[in-house]
Design a protein around this motif. Structure first.
Motif, PDB file in Angstrom:
ATOM      1  N   GLY A   1       0.810  -1.076  -0.020  1.00 11.91           N
ATOM      2  CA  GLY A   1       0.016   0.213  -0.037  1.00 11.91           C
ATOM      3  C   GLY A   1       0.751   0.994  -0.166  1.00 11.91           C
ATOM      4  N   ASN A   2       2.149   1.336  -0.384  1.00 13.64           N
ATOM      5  CA  ASN A   2       2.978   2.293  -0.316  1.00 13.64           C
ATOM      6  C   ASN A   2       2.958   3.282  -1.391  1.00 13.64           C
ATOM      7  OD1 ASN A   2       3.888   1.933   2.222  1.00 13.64           O
ATOM      8  ND2 ASN A   2       5.552   0.683   1.699  1.00 13.64           N
ATOM      9  N   GLY A   3       2.190   2.971  -2.456  1.00 15.74           N
ATOM     10  CA  GLY A   3       2.101   3.699  -3.793  1.00 15.74           C
ATOM     11  C   GLY A   3       1.736   2.930  -4.963  1.00 15.74           C
ATOM     12  N   PRO A   4       1.784   3.673  -5.813  1.00 16.47           N
ATOM     13  CA  PRO A   4       1.849   2.772  -7.299  1.00 16.47           C
ATOM     14  C   PRO A   4       2.646   1.620  -7.536  1.00 16.47           C
ATOM     15  CG  PRO A   4       1.239   5.239  -7.830  1.00 16.47           C
ATOM     16  CD  PRO A   4       1.869   4.949  -6.322  1.00 16.47           C
ATOM     17  N   ALA A   5       2.297   0.765  -8.222  1.00 11.92           N
ATOM     18  CA  ALA A   5       3.383  -0.467  -8.703  1.00 11.92           C
ATOM     19  C   ALA A   5       4.112  -0.031  -9.716  1.00 11.92           C
ATOM     20  CB  ALA A   5       2.511  -1.574  -8.720  1.00 11.92           C
ATOM     21  N   LEU A   6       5.196  -0.549  -9.718  1.00 12.64           N
ATOM     22  CA  LEU A   6       6.291  -0.603 -10.860  1.00 12.64           C
ATOM     23  C   LEU A   6       5.524  -1.134 -12.084  1.00 12.64           C
ATOM     24  CD1 LEU A   6       9.293  -0.260 -11.917  1.00 12.64           C
ATOM     25  CD2 LEU A   6       9.375  -2.639 -11.413  1.00 12.64           C
ATOM     26  N   LEU A   7       5.741  -0.235 -13.086  1.00 13.72           N
ATOM     27  CA  LEU A   7       5.101  -0.453 -14.220  1.00 13.72           C
ATOM     28  C   LEU A   7       6.111  -1.388 -15.322  1.00 13.72           C
ATOM     29  CD1 LEU A   7       2.405  -0.406 -16.602  1.00 13.72           C
ATOM     30  CD2 LEU A   7       4.110   1.644 -17.375  1.00 13.72           C
ATOM     31  N   THR A   8       5.607  -2.538 -15.378  1.00 12.00           N
ATOM     32  CA  THR A   8       6.717  -3.511 -16.454  1.00 12.00           C
ATOM     33  C   THR A   8       6.431  -3.709 -17.803  1.00 12.00           C
ATOM     34  OG1 THR A   8       5.645  -5.468 -15.399  1.00 12.00           O
ATOM     35  CG2 THR A   8       7.515  -4.677 -14.060  1.00 12.00           C
ATOM     36  N   ALA A   9       7.258  -3.634 -18.686  1.00 10.82           N
ATOM     37  CA  ALA A   9       7.286  -4.007 -19.945  1.00 10.82           C
ATOM     38  C   ALA A   9       8.224  -5.012 -20.292  1.00 10.82           C
ATOM     39  CB  ALA A   9       7.011  -2.902 -20.667  1.00 10.82           C
ATOM     40  N   GLU A  10       8.004  -5.794 -21.349  1.00 10.97           N
ATOM     41  CA  GLU A  10       8.804  -6.753 -22.082  1.00 10.97           C
ATOM     42  C   GLU A  10       8.536  -6.984 -23.608  1.00 10.97           C
ATOM     43  OE1 GLU A  10      10.802 -11.249 -21.791  1.00 10.97           O
ATOM     44  OE2 GLU A  10       9.091 -10.738 -20.716  1.00 10.97           O
ATOM     45  N   GLY A  11       9.770  -7.287 -24.356  1.00 10.05           N
ATOM     46  CA  GLY A  11       9.511  -7.910 -25.469  1.00 10.05           C
ATOM     47  C   GLY A  11      10.325  -7.568 -26.763  1.00 10.05           C
ATOM     48  N   SER A  12       9.840  -7.241 -27.793  1.00 10.30           N
ATOM     49  CA  SER A  12      10.299  -6.917 -29.125  1.00 10.30           C
ATOM     50  C   SER A  12      11.622  -6.056 -29.129  1.00 10.30           C
ATOM     51  CB  SER A  12       9.385  -6.415 -30.016  1.00 10.30           C
ATOM     52  OG  SER A  12      10.146  -5.895 -31.202  1.00 10.30           O
ATOM     53  N   SER A  13      12.650  -6.448 -29.636  1.00  8.04           N
ATOM     54  CA  SER A  13      13.900  -5.634 -29.843  1.00  8.04           C
ATOM     55  C   SER A  13      13.541  -4.361 -30.763  1.00  8.04           C
ATOM     56  CB  SER A  13      15.227  -6.476 -30.171  1.00  8.04           C
ATOM     57  OG  SER A  13      15.022  -7.160 -31.557  1.00  8.04           O
ATOM     58  N   THR A  14      12.566  -4.419 -31.643  1.00  4.32           N
ATOM     59  CA  THR A  14      12.164  -3.759 -32.571  1.00  4.32           C
ATOM     60  C   THR A  14      11.410  -2.357 -31.854  1.00  4.32           C
ATOM     61  OG1 THR A  14      11.889  -5.132 -34.455  1.00  4.32           O
ATOM     62  CG2 THR A  14      10.868  -3.079 -34.602  1.00  4.32           C
ATOM     63  N   VAL A  15      10.520  -2.836 -30.871  1.00  2.26           N
ATOM     64  CA  VAL A  15       9.853  -1.725 -30.265  1.00  2.26           C
ATOM     65  C   VAL A  15      10.684  -1.306 -29.007  1.00  2.26           C
ATOM     66  CG1 VAL A  15       7.794  -1.361 -28.695  1.00  2.26           C
ATOM     67  CG2 VAL A  15       7.629  -2.895 -30.725  1.00  2.26           C
ATOM     68  N   TYR A  16      11.797  -1.854 -28.520  1.00  2.00           N
ATOM     69  CA  TYR A  16      12.297  -1.590 -27.473  1.00  2.00           C
ATOM     70  C   TYR A  16      13.147  -0.195 -27.303  1.00  2.00           C
ATOM     71  CZ  TYR A  16      16.192  -2.022 -24.038  1.00  2.00           C
ATOM     72  OH  TYR A  16      17.088  -1.761 -23.015  1.00  2.00           O
ATOM     73  N   PRO A  17      13.665   0.054 -28.704  1.00  2.00           N
ATOM     74  CA  PRO A  17      14.087   1.666 -28.726  1.00  2.00           C
ATOM     75  C   PRO A  17      13.055   2.818 -28.054  1.00  2.00           C
ATOM     76  CG  PRO A  17      15.019   0.440 -30.381  1.00  2.00           C
ATOM     77  CD  PRO A  17      13.870  -0.377 -29.821  1.00  2.00           C
ATOM     78  N   ILE A  18      11.650   2.282 -28.637  1.00  2.62           N
ATOM     79  CA  ILE A  18      10.652   3.583 -28.374  1.00  2.62           C
ATOM     80  C   ILE A  18      10.176   3.100 -26.988  1.00  2.62           C
ATOM     81  CG2 ILE A  18       8.290   4.177 -28.857  1.00  2.62           C
ATOM     82  CD1 ILE A  18       8.701   2.877 -31.648  1.00  2.62           C
ATOM     83  N   SER A  19      10.140   2.058 -26.556  1.00  3.13           N
ATOM     84  CA  SER A  19       9.603   1.652 -25.006  1.00  3.13           C
ATOM     85  C   SER A  19      10.728   2.212 -24.022  1.00  3.13           C
ATOM     86  CB  SER A  19       9.207   0.353 -25.070  1.00  3.13           C
ATOM     87  OG  SER A  19       8.645   0.255 -23.729  1.00  3.13           O
ATOM     88  N   ASN A  20      11.949   1.514 -24.237  1.00  2.00           N
ATOM     89  CA  ASN A  20      12.821   2.052 -23.516  1.00  2.00           C
ATOM     90  C   ASN A  20      13.367   3.555 -23.393  1.00  2.00           C
ATOM     91  OD1 ASN A  20      14.980   0.966 -21.555  1.00  2.00           O
ATOM     92  ND2 ASN A  20      16.322   1.941 -22.849  1.00  2.00           N
ATOM     93  N   THR A  21      13.380   4.142 -24.307  1.00  5.27           N
ATOM     94  CA  THR A  21      13.490   5.506 -24.408  1.00  5.27           C
ATOM     95  C   THR A  21      12.569   6.456 -23.672  1.00  5.27           C
ATOM     96  OG1 THR A  21      14.739   5.554 -26.539  1.00  5.27           O
ATOM     97  CG2 THR A  21      14.476   7.692 -25.552  1.00  5.27           C
TER      98      THR A  21
ATOM     99  N   SER B   1      13.688  -8.788 -25.174  1.00  2.00           N
ATOM    100  CA  SER B   1      13.539 -10.437 -25.397  1.00  2.00           C
ATOM    101  C   SER B   1      12.866 -10.429 -26.822  1.00  2.00           C
ATOM    102  CB  SER B   1      12.472 -11.197 -24.378  1.00  2.00           C
ATOM    103  OG  SER B   1      11.309 -10.594 -24.394  1.00  2.00           O
ATOM    104  N   HIS B   2      11.826 -11.075 -27.044  1.00  2.00           N
ATOM    105  CA  HIS B   2      11.369 -11.107 -28.318  1.00  2.00           C
ATOM    106  C   HIS B   2       9.748 -10.589 -28.230  1.00  2.00           C
ATOM    107  CE1 HIS B   2      14.996 -13.088 -29.527  1.00  2.00           C
ATOM    108  NE2 HIS B   2      14.805 -14.040 -28.832  1.00  2.00           N
ATOM    109  N   SER B   3       9.403 -10.642 -29.731  1.00  2.00           N
ATOM    110  CA  SER B   3       7.835 -10.362 -29.450  1.00  2.00           C
ATOM    111  C   SER B   3       6.964 -11.516 -28.923  1.00  2.00           C
ATOM    112  CB  SER B   3       7.480 -10.016 -31.108  1.00  2.00           C
ATOM    113  OG  SER B   3       8.123  -8.660 -31.316  1.00  2.00           O
ATOM    114  N   GLY B   4       7.467 -12.503 -29.421  1.00  2.00           N
ATOM    115  CA  GLY B   4       6.439 -13.717 -28.877  1.00  2.00           C
ATOM    116  C   GLY B   4       6.566 -13.812 -27.455  1.00  2.00           C
TER     117      GLY B   4
END
Length: 405
Positions: free
Chosen positions: A75-95, A160-163
């Protein structure tokens, strides 16, 4: 098929690994960190490949997956938002994650806001006195922190990968599954099943190029037909002399099976996500590995994401039934256009759950909304050499988000 000394990279479909949301391009070859759903410290500079996103993540404890109140178990605040997957989408998502975690003040000018020397793209549409993550999070009901490197909640993106990303969001191991292929093909499910279980957030597009090694390019192979490329990847054409190039064996490189880049290429070029590709000599798990292989081998051809092309990895023009698509933004017909047959959507999937029947909670909505602005489309999409969404598509994607607070 040719026999090369270049070692084929083993590709495993692996479980989600929580890592810092600020992984630099040097971290693309592998991610490590604490496993499971417990968030760690999100500290570190974040340079998205092809982009300019630097930032320090604050400390963030939280749980992956959606929750009804988006709070941590204690209850200490909003949870960490996690994402994983495609190395193609990674530059967008990670930046984007790096910028979010840095939570720059509006006086920054380079990464957020404006100063006497510069301002970020689209600032005239925003013009707020709030810090970056504070601004986007507040639109969905989160309290601002008014502190650099201390956003209302932290974000983290694993590679990781899209799948794998689609499997991770399906299994509620992460909040967002990044994919450069449709989830229907990645998971082998129907359109109706996908619509019932997931929300497809499209954040940009990739004009998936076909590239050749510099020796092939300099020896005259700067354009191929779609049929010739199909022939190469289906082992019907094995020497560059057969398509107007040098008398040299073709070294055909593919992406790992299960990657969205591979799935999209098969769908768009070969007509079926499971089409045979017997002409492939070797496969690599990530886009930057493909780029390195093309740069370091003669006679090479590959398909990959636009963000990873360079002078050493030359995109070629492709003639599809009489229409030649050029690797030039200013060409009449260009691979940067939505009409290009290998153009594909870049997805960030969220999951419909009992706790989140709309499929997208407030944390996810705030983060995704950042990409659906002129600022986000320019800095996270276009600056990574991808294709921004048209205004009508941005409006449609915004309609998939929770109602603002």
């Amino acid at each position: 098929m040719s026999d090369r000394n270049w070692a084929e990279t083993g590709v495993s479909r692996r479980k989600f690994l929580v890592t810092s949301g600020a992984i630099g391009s040097a971290g693309l070859a592998g991610c490590s960190g604490s496993t499971g759903t417990t968030g760690g410290n999100g500290n570190g500079g974040g340079n998205g490949t092809g982009g300019n996103g630097n930032g320090n993540g604050g400390n963030g404890d939280g749980n992956g997956g959606s929750s009804d109140d988006t709070e941590t178990n204690d209850g200490n605040g909003p949870a960490l938002l996690t994402a994983e997957g495609s190395s193609t989408v990674y530059p967008i998502s990670n930046t984007g994650s790096s910028y979010w975690n840095a939570n720059a003040p509006p006086s920054d000018g380079e990464y957020w806001g404006s100063n006497d020397e510069t301002s970020v793209p689209g600032w005239d549409e925003i013009e707020t006195d709030m810090y970056l993550a504070d601004y986007f999070a507040s639109q969905f009901g989160f309290e601002p922190t008014d502190q650099r490197s201390n956003p209302p909640y932290n974000t983290t993106v694993s590679l990781s990968h899209s799948g794998t990303g689609c499997e991770a969001v399906r299994d509620e191991l992460v909040d967002i599954g990044n994919s450069s292929g449709p989830i229907t093909a990645e998971l082998g499910i129907s359109e109706s099943a996908a619509d019932e279980q997931f929300v497809d957030h499209v954040v940009g597009r990739d004009g998936q190029p076909v590239v050749v090694s510099s020796d092939v390019y300099e020896n005259g192979v700067q354009q191929l037909t779609g049929e010739q490329i199909r022939g190469i990847y289906q082992d019907e054409i094995t020497n560059w002399s057969e398509v107007g190039g040098p008398d040299q064996e073709i070294y055909a490189i593919g992406r790992a099976e299960g990657s969205g880049t591979d799935t999209s290429f098969r769908l768009n070029m070969l007509g079926d996500a499971s089409a045979s590709m017997s002409g492939v000599d070797t496969r690599f798990g990530q886009n930057q590995q493909v780029a390195e292989a093309v740069a370091n081998n003669e006679g090479a051809i590959a398909y990959m994401a636009l963000a990873f092309t360079s002078d050493a990895v030359q995109p070629i023009a492709i003639d599809f039934e009489g229409t030649v698509y050029e690797p030039d933004r200013d060409a009449e017909n260009t691979i940067f256009d939505s009409e290009y047959p290998l153009n594909r959507d870049l997805h960030m999937y969220t999951k419909v759950t009992d706790a989140t029947p709309s499929g997208t909670d407030r944390r996810e909505g705030a983060f995704l909304n950042m990409f659906l602005t002129e600022f986000g489309q320019t800095v996270f999409v276009e600056d990574n050499n991808y294709i921004p969404l048209p205004t009508s598509d941005i409006e449609s994607e915004a309609g998939k988000l929770p109602d603002p607070a």
